[in-house]
Design a protein around this motif. Structure first.
Motif, PDB file in Angstrom:
ATOM      1  N   GLY A 152     -32.417  -1.796 -40.582  1.00 27.35           N
ATOM      2  CA  GLY A 152     -31.917  -2.988 -39.915  1.00 27.35           C
ATOM      3  C   GLY A 152     -30.625  -2.699 -39.181  1.00 27.35           C
ATOM      4  O   GLY A 152     -29.811  -1.877 -39.598  1.00 27.35           O
ATOM      5  N   ALA A 153     -30.441  -3.390 -38.056  1.00 33.71           N
ATOM      6  CA  ALA A 153     -29.281  -3.124 -37.198  1.00 33.71           C
ATOM      7  C   ALA A 153     -27.966  -3.370 -37.933  1.00 33.71           C
ATOM      8  O   ALA A 153     -27.021  -2.581 -37.812  1.00 33.71           O
ATOM      9  CB  ALA A 153     -29.359  -3.997 -35.942  1.00 33.71           C
ATOM     10  N   GLY A 154     -27.879  -4.468 -38.699  1.00 32.75           N
ATOM     11  CA  GLY A 154     -26.630  -4.776 -39.390  1.00 32.75           C
ATOM     12  C   GLY A 154     -26.225  -3.706 -40.383  1.00 32.75           C
ATOM     13  O   GLY A 154     -25.055  -3.310 -40.454  1.00 32.75           O
ATOM     14  N   GLY A 155     -27.176  -3.209 -41.148  1.00 31.27           N
ATOM     15  CA  GLY A 155     -26.873  -2.169 -42.122  1.00 31.27           C
ATOM     16  C   GLY A 155     -26.426  -0.884 -41.468  1.00 31.27           C
ATOM     17  O   GLY A 155     -25.476  -0.225 -41.911  1.00 31.27           O
ATOM     18  N   ARG A 156     -27.086  -0.530 -40.392  1.00 29.68           N
ATOM     19  CA  ARG A 156     -26.729   0.719 -39.709  1.00 29.68           C
ATOM     20  C   ARG A 156     -25.345   0.620 -39.061  1.00 29.68           C
ATOM     21  O   ARG A 156     -24.600   1.605 -39.010  1.00 29.68           O
ATOM     22  CB  ARG A 156     -27.804   1.070 -38.691  1.00 29.68           C
ATOM     23  CG  ARG A 156     -29.154   1.401 -39.347  1.00 29.68           C
ATOM     24  CD  ARG A 156     -30.170   1.878 -38.336  1.00 29.68           C
ATOM     25  NE  ARG A 156     -31.492   2.036 -38.910  1.00 29.68           N
ATOM     26  CZ  ARG A 156     -31.899   3.118 -39.579  1.00 29.68           C
ATOM     27  NH1 ARG A 156     -31.065   4.117 -39.780  1.00 29.68           N
ATOM     28  NH2 ARG A 156     -33.134   3.181 -40.046  1.00 29.68           N
ATOM     29  N   VAL A 157     -24.999  -0.552 -38.558  1.00 36.22           N
ATOM     30  CA  VAL A 157     -23.652  -0.739 -37.994  1.00 36.22           C
ATOM     31  C   VAL A 157     -22.604  -0.623 -39.095  1.00 36.22           C
ATOM     32  O   VAL A 157     -21.549   0.009 -38.900  1.00 36.22           O
ATOM     33  CB  VAL A 157     -23.570  -2.086 -37.255  1.00 36.22           C
ATOM     34  CG1 VAL A 157     -22.120  -2.503 -37.025  1.00 36.22           C
ATOM     35  CG2 VAL A 157     -24.290  -1.988 -35.921  1.00 36.22           C
ATOM     36  N   LEU A 178     -25.517  -1.883 -31.836  1.00 37.68           N
ATOM     37  CA  LEU A 178     -26.854  -1.302 -31.979  1.00 37.68           C
ATOM     38  C   LEU A 178     -27.900  -2.363 -31.693  1.00 37.68           C
ATOM     39  O   LEU A 178     -27.802  -3.502 -32.172  1.00 37.68           O
ATOM     40  CB  LEU A 178     -27.067  -0.769 -33.400  1.00 37.68           C
ATOM     41  CG  LEU A 178     -28.475  -0.224 -33.706  1.00 37.68           C
ATOM     42  CD1 LEU A 178     -28.779   1.004 -32.846  1.00 37.68           C
ATOM     43  CD2 LEU A 178     -28.627   0.107 -35.189  1.00 37.68           C
ATOM     44  N   LEU A 179     -28.884  -2.000 -30.900  1.00 39.88           N
ATOM     45  CA  LEU A 179     -30.083  -2.817 -30.674  1.00 39.88           C
ATOM     46  C   LEU A 179     -31.256  -2.006 -31.210  1.00 39.88           C
ATOM     47  O   LEU A 179     -31.456  -0.858 -30.812  1.00 39.88           O
ATOM     48  CB  LEU A 179     -30.264  -3.110 -29.186  1.00 39.88           C
ATOM     49  CG  LEU A 179     -31.407  -4.071 -28.806  1.00 39.88           C
ATOM     50  CD1 LEU A 179     -31.100  -4.750 -27.475  1.00 39.88           C
ATOM     51  CD2 LEU A 179     -32.759  -3.353 -28.704  1.00 39.88           C
ATOM     52  N   ARG A 180     -32.021  -2.620 -32.124  1.00 38.74           N
ATOM     53  CA  ARG A 180     -33.118  -1.878 -32.756  1.00 38.74           C
ATOM     54  C   ARG A 180     -34.253  -2.841 -33.074  1.00 38.74           C
ATOM     55  O   ARG A 180     -34.015  -3.948 -33.591  1.00 38.74           O
ATOM     56  CB  ARG A 180     -32.624  -1.208 -34.030  1.00 38.74           C
ATOM     57  CG  ARG A 180     -33.430   0.017 -34.456  1.00 38.74           C
ATOM     58  CD  ARG A 180     -32.606   0.801 -35.467  1.00 38.74           C
ATOM     59  NE  ARG A 180     -33.335   1.947 -35.975  1.00 38.74           N
ATOM     60  CZ  ARG A 180     -33.255   3.160 -35.464  1.00 38.74           C
ATOM     61  NH1 ARG A 180     -32.494   3.379 -34.400  1.00 38.74           N
ATOM     62  NH2 ARG A 180     -33.929   4.165 -35.994  1.00 38.74           N
ATOM     63  N   THR A 181     -35.470  -2.432 -32.791  1.00 34.99           N
ATOM     64  CA  THR A 181     -36.647  -3.275 -33.003  1.00 34.99           C
ATOM     65  C   THR A 181     -37.544  -2.671 -34.074  1.00 34.99           C
ATOM     66  O   THR A 181     -37.808  -1.459 -34.067  1.00 34.99           O
ATOM     67  CB  THR A 181     -37.433  -3.446 -31.695  1.00 34.99           C
ATOM     68  OG1 THR A 181     -36.605  -4.096 -30.728  1.00 34.99           O
ATOM     69  CG2 THR A 181     -38.686  -4.288 -31.916  1.00 34.99           C
ATOM     70  N   GLY A 182     -37.997  -3.510 -34.988  1.00 29.97           N
ATOM     71  CA  GLY A 182     -38.964  -3.075 -35.994  1.00 29.97           C
ATOM     72  C   GLY A 182     -38.388  -2.185 -37.062  1.00 29.97           C
ATOM     73  O   GLY A 182     -39.137  -1.530 -37.788  1.00 29.97           O
ATOM     74  N   ASP A 183     -37.078  -2.153 -37.218  1.00 26.71           N
ATOM     75  CA  ASP A 183     -36.460  -1.242 -38.181  1.00 26.71           C
ATOM     76  C   ASP A 183     -36.595  -1.758 -39.607  1.00 26.71           C
ATOM     77  O   ASP A 183     -36.806  -0.991 -40.535  1.00 26.71           O
ATOM     78  CB  ASP A 183     -34.986  -1.055 -37.817  1.00 26.71           C
ATOM     79  CG  ASP A 183     -34.353   0.149 -38.488  1.00 26.71           C
ATOM     80  OD1 ASP A 183     -35.094   1.079 -38.841  1.00 26.71           O
ATOM     81  OD2 ASP A 183     -33.124   0.174 -38.644  1.00 26.71           O
ATOM     82  N   SER A 192     -26.561  -5.845 -33.313  1.00 20.34           N
ATOM     83  CA  SER A 192     -25.452  -5.945 -34.240  1.00 20.34           C
ATOM     84  C   SER A 192     -24.216  -5.244 -33.700  1.00 20.34           C
ATOM     85  O   SER A 192     -24.316  -4.217 -33.023  1.00 20.34           O
ATOM     86  CB  SER A 192     -25.837  -5.344 -35.598  1.00 20.34           C
ATOM     87  OG  SER A 192     -24.852  -5.610 -36.567  1.00 20.34           O
ATOM     88  N   ALA A 193     -23.057  -5.805 -34.017  1.00 22.13           N
ATOM     89  CA  ALA A 193     -21.776  -5.225 -33.627  1.00 22.13           C
ATOM     90  C   ALA A 193     -20.781  -5.441 -34.756  1.00 22.13           C
ATOM     91  O   ALA A 193     -20.905  -6.396 -35.528  1.00 22.13           O
ATOM     92  CB  ALA A 193     -21.260  -5.866 -32.333  1.00 22.13           C
ATOM     93  N   PRO A 194     -19.778  -4.576 -34.864  1.00 27.96           N
ATOM     94  CA  PRO A 194     -18.811  -4.702 -35.962  1.00 27.96           C
ATOM     95  C   PRO A 194     -17.843  -5.861 -35.752  1.00 27.96           C
ATOM     96  O   PRO A 194     -17.542  -6.245 -34.625  1.00 27.96           O
ATOM     97  CB  PRO A 194     -18.075  -3.361 -35.927  1.00 27.96           C
ATOM     98  CG  PRO A 194     -18.140  -2.943 -34.489  1.00 27.96           C
ATOM     99  CD  PRO A 194     -19.495  -3.401 -34.011  1.00 27.96           C
TER     100      PRO A 194
END
Length: 243
Positions: A152-157, A178-183, A192-194
């Motif tokens: 997921g974008a939030g976790g990776r950020v 980060l923009l990510r689809t289907g993660d 997601s952004a910090p």
């Protein structure tokens, strides 16, 4: 001498370095409550924490004495008034909700998509605040839910701006989002952004608060949502003194 358990408790598996086992076990009982729970019996709490019932009951009584839990007439346990008091103290000291929610509601009104603020919680991430899209087709994460860090974008950020190495995290740090689809969920796009707050002392580096994440079903994804999310994350950071 009591027999050593061959099935470590939740607290034993995540023991605090240099901490006290009894405190870790008591806190694991508090952490066993999940969104939607009402009163839980000692058997359920013992199963969730993998503590012996006798140990769990002694700890529950101590937590109740401190006001952190209450016991009803049926023998069920639920969070007590001391938790509310501590939440109020925390909110007064660091009024994140009061600052963040108006900006998050404005973002949802502008985009018609769901937004959440995720914070790190050990090896997972916690959905701390959430405002839902008015659309019926949306993800259904709720405030209080725990999600994986590594999907997921939030976790990776959160991982990237905590200094996690790797090509993807380097790219997130360069891009600032980060923009990510289907993660995490097929067909769901996360942007997601910090979010940062002031480091306190003059000249201190900003401190990472969490990750602001817009979640969008893939058919509704459009490029301008990236800018809208980034702008709101920047405004929230500025409101917290990191602008």
């Amino acid at each position: 001498m009591p027999r050593k358990s061959t099935n470590p408790s939740v607290a034993d598996e995540g023991a605090a370095p240099g901490g006290t086992a009894a405190v870790d076990r008591a806190l694991s009982l508090l952490s066993a409550f999940r969104p939607g729970d009402r009163a839980l019996g000692v058997t359920e709490l013992a199963e969730r924490t993998r503590l012996h019932k006798s140990t769990a009951l002694r700890l529950l009584n101590s937590l109740a004495h401190a006001g952190l839990l209450v016991r009803d007439e049926t023998g069920g346990w639920s969070p007590g008034p001391e938790i509310d008091r501590l939440a109020q103290v925390r909110a007064a000291a660091f009024p994140l909700e009061a600052v963040a929610l108006p900006l998050m509601r404005a973002l949802v009104a502008a985009t018609q998509e769901s937004v959440a603020l995720h914070v790190r919680s050990g090896a997972q991430r916690l959905c701390l605040l959430r405002v839902d899209s008015p659309h019926l087709l949306r993800d259904h994460v709720r405030a209080g839910d725990l999600l994986p860090l590594e999907r997921g974008a939030g976790g990776r950020v959160l991982m990237a701006f905590a200094g996690e190495p790797g090509a993807l995290h380097d790219q997130i740090r360069r891009d600032g989002h980060l923009l990510r689809t289907g993660d995490r969920v097929a067909g769901l796009t996360g942007i997601s952004a910090p979010v940062w707050r002031s480091g306190g002392a003059a000249g201190a580096a900003p401190v990472l608060v969490g990750a602001l994440t817009l979640t969008v079903p893939e058919p509704r994804m459009r490029p301008e949502l990236v800018g809208a999310l980034r702008e709101t994350a920047a405004r929230l950071s500025a409101a917290l003194g990191a602008g």
